[in-house]
Design a protein around this motif. Structure first.
Motif, mmCIF file in Angstrom:
data_model
loop_
_atom_site.group_PDB
_atom_site.id
_atom_site.type_symbol
_atom_site.label_atom_id
_atom_site.label_comp_id
_atom_site.label_asym_id
_atom_site.label_seq_id
_atom_site.Cartn_x
_atom_site.Cartn_y
_atom_site.Cartn_z
ATOM 1 N N LEU A 20 0.830 -1.219 0.000
ATOM 2 C CA LEU A 20 0.000 0.000 0.000
ATOM 3 C C LEU A 20 0.859 1.262 0.000
ATOM 4 N N ILE A 23 1.588 1.736 -3.602
ATOM 5 C CA ILE A 23 0.435 2.304 -4.315
ATOM 6 C C ILE A 23 0.351 3.809 -4.055
ATOM 7 N N ASP A 48 -2.087 -11.100 -7.127
ATOM 8 C CA ASP A 48 -2.327 -9.700 -6.756
ATOM 9 C C ASP A 48 -2.158 -9.430 -5.264
ATOM 10 N N LEU A 49 -1.449 -8.357 -4.964
ATOM 11 C CA LEU A 49 -1.352 -7.855 -3.590
ATOM 12 C C LEU A 49 -2.119 -6.544 -3.436
ATOM 13 N N ALA A 50 -2.051 -5.682 -4.457
ATOM 14 C CA ALA A 50 -2.748 -4.395 -4.392
ATOM 15 C C ALA A 50 -2.859 -3.826 -5.792
ATOM 16 N N MET A 51 -3.908 -3.032 -6.034
ATOM 17 C CA MET A 51 -4.026 -2.348 -7.319
ATOM 18 C C MET A 51 -4.822 -1.069 -7.148
ATOM 19 N N ALA A 52 -4.628 -0.142 -8.075
ATOM 20 C CA ALA A 52 -5.420 1.087 -8.107
ATOM 21 C C ALA A 52 -5.547 1.551 -9.549
ATOM 22 N N ARG A 53 -6.743 2.023 -9.895
ATOM 23 C CA ARG A 53 -6.980 2.633 -11.215
ATOM 24 C C ARG A 53 -7.304 4.090 -10.985
ATOM 25 N N ARG A 66 -1.088 -5.583 -15.158
ATOM 26 C CA ARG A 66 -0.945 -6.850 -14.426
ATOM 27 C C ARG A 66 0.062 -7.773 -15.134
#
Lengths: 144, 144, 144, 144
Positions: A20, A23, A48-53, A66
């Motif tokens: 995080l 991110i 996946d550990l974390a994602m943001a768009r 990814r």
């Protein structure tokens, strides 16, 4: 059982706090340069550990981000360092998961690769700069 | 009903003992040369018989190793012998399963192809050498 | 950076030597009781480490064995301990990956879950016995 | 052109700042109660906006958390309010995306549904409490 190789080894893993923080740093850098992107962070097995768009990012670039993150985690190198002459073959045979597109970097601590980060939606240079900002935020390697 | 072609033919098949002997020999050879790889062995229909991912092998190369094994089993030839001029078309039309990447070899006994082995994660030469070590371990052909 | 949580933690991982020892023990036990099966071993993120399909095993049970292994690795418990009242909902929402079918056990060392094993093709009791034989071979927990 | 209905309408959308604030609040609440979870936030079209997998969360629950978020965003209600008698049919026909599992809540501002949040890996009550903490962090509705 003398002679039997060990069934267990110890390895470093990225925490959710670390993911995080990456991110947050990626988004802050992207906002500063006005380049909305998708950020995907995966573990050492590509999950996946974390994602943001971000607002304005291309939604199909979630998938390419990814693939970049997975390629870097698997091959332990920046995505553009996938060999040029077999890049298409690798992409086909991995069902698109192995990519040569810029924007994927491995997450490396003390020489151990513990995952990958993929950035997608901006220019190659911006994608890479944003990925490096994320790596720097947790003290991971930024040169490869 | 004389004249009717036989409904049944006899064909050799690889046993699980043979497949696991191949895995063991491949891993031993890979350890000896310091090249961690993924090994996938498929039957004459392209379905998995055995696989192993070594410590340090690229996880996305599980998929490319499987494509190599399937291509060799299906086309009964080493993967680099897929015709160059139609390789991309074959890859598209097979959803990535037909590949020209080095590291896939057919498993051939007495002229019968009974499956395929695919090695992925190391250099082309190492991948092929590891595959041949696996074939030699069960007395299968190593020259094509 | 005082106050910032650590980005890295250390965790045990299953080696390929350990995974292959499990495969060997599972196959030996299955041969001894005359119950041909598929064996799938996954890491702590659910990615394949090793697999084997024995002569006479049901080929579609490769997939169910993988789901069992992944469920046990993810949920850190034997597959039948998935709550009965939401098992169908979990199966749907995980696209079939979460299963309540017997034959999946977590791989646990010193209280750490480092992966899962799934056995498929035989009776529930045989599947579980084979999985336990594999766990015992590397000194992992066999009671849950 | 009086009489022709307008071609455009205005609608509220969740920003990435809002989505990340929700992730932060969810993780903080989960840490406070000692319940590691996966958090998935989707937009009003069901496409990922942000996600996080906490240390110790079940990796297969990433998928169930996403189904919960998508169900709540699509049907604009908490997941347990999917009608009991048609839940299985809805799950089949949506390829598992519509779920009745607790832990999915719509993101509602001034009566407008602008997305969904799904929490997975803990108990039903904890999943819902964590989702509500995320909604409260951005001033969205928490009662439905």
């Amino acid at each position: 059982m003398s002679g039997q190789p060990p069934a267990i080894r110890s390895a470093p893993k990225l925490t959710h706090a670390g993911a995080l923080a990456m991110i947050g740093a990626a988004v802050a850098h992207a906002e500063a340069i006005g380049a909305p992107v998708n950020v995907v962070i995966v573990d050492e097995s590509g999950v996946d550990l974390a994602m943001a768009r971000m607002d304005g990012a291309k939604f199909l670039s979630i998938e390419t981000a990814r693939s970049k993150a997975q390629t870097s985690a698997s091959h332990r190198r920046p995505t553009p360092k996938i060999p040029q002459d077999i890049a298409a073959g690798l992409a086909f045979a991995s069902h698109g998961r192995i990519t040569q597109m810029a924007g994927g970097l491995p997450i490396v601590f003390d020489g151990h690769c513990i995952g990958g980060i993929g950035i997608g939606s901006a220019s190659d240079d911006d994608d890479v700069a944003i990925a490096k900002a994320a790596l720097a935020a947790i003290g991971a390697a930024t040169e490869f």
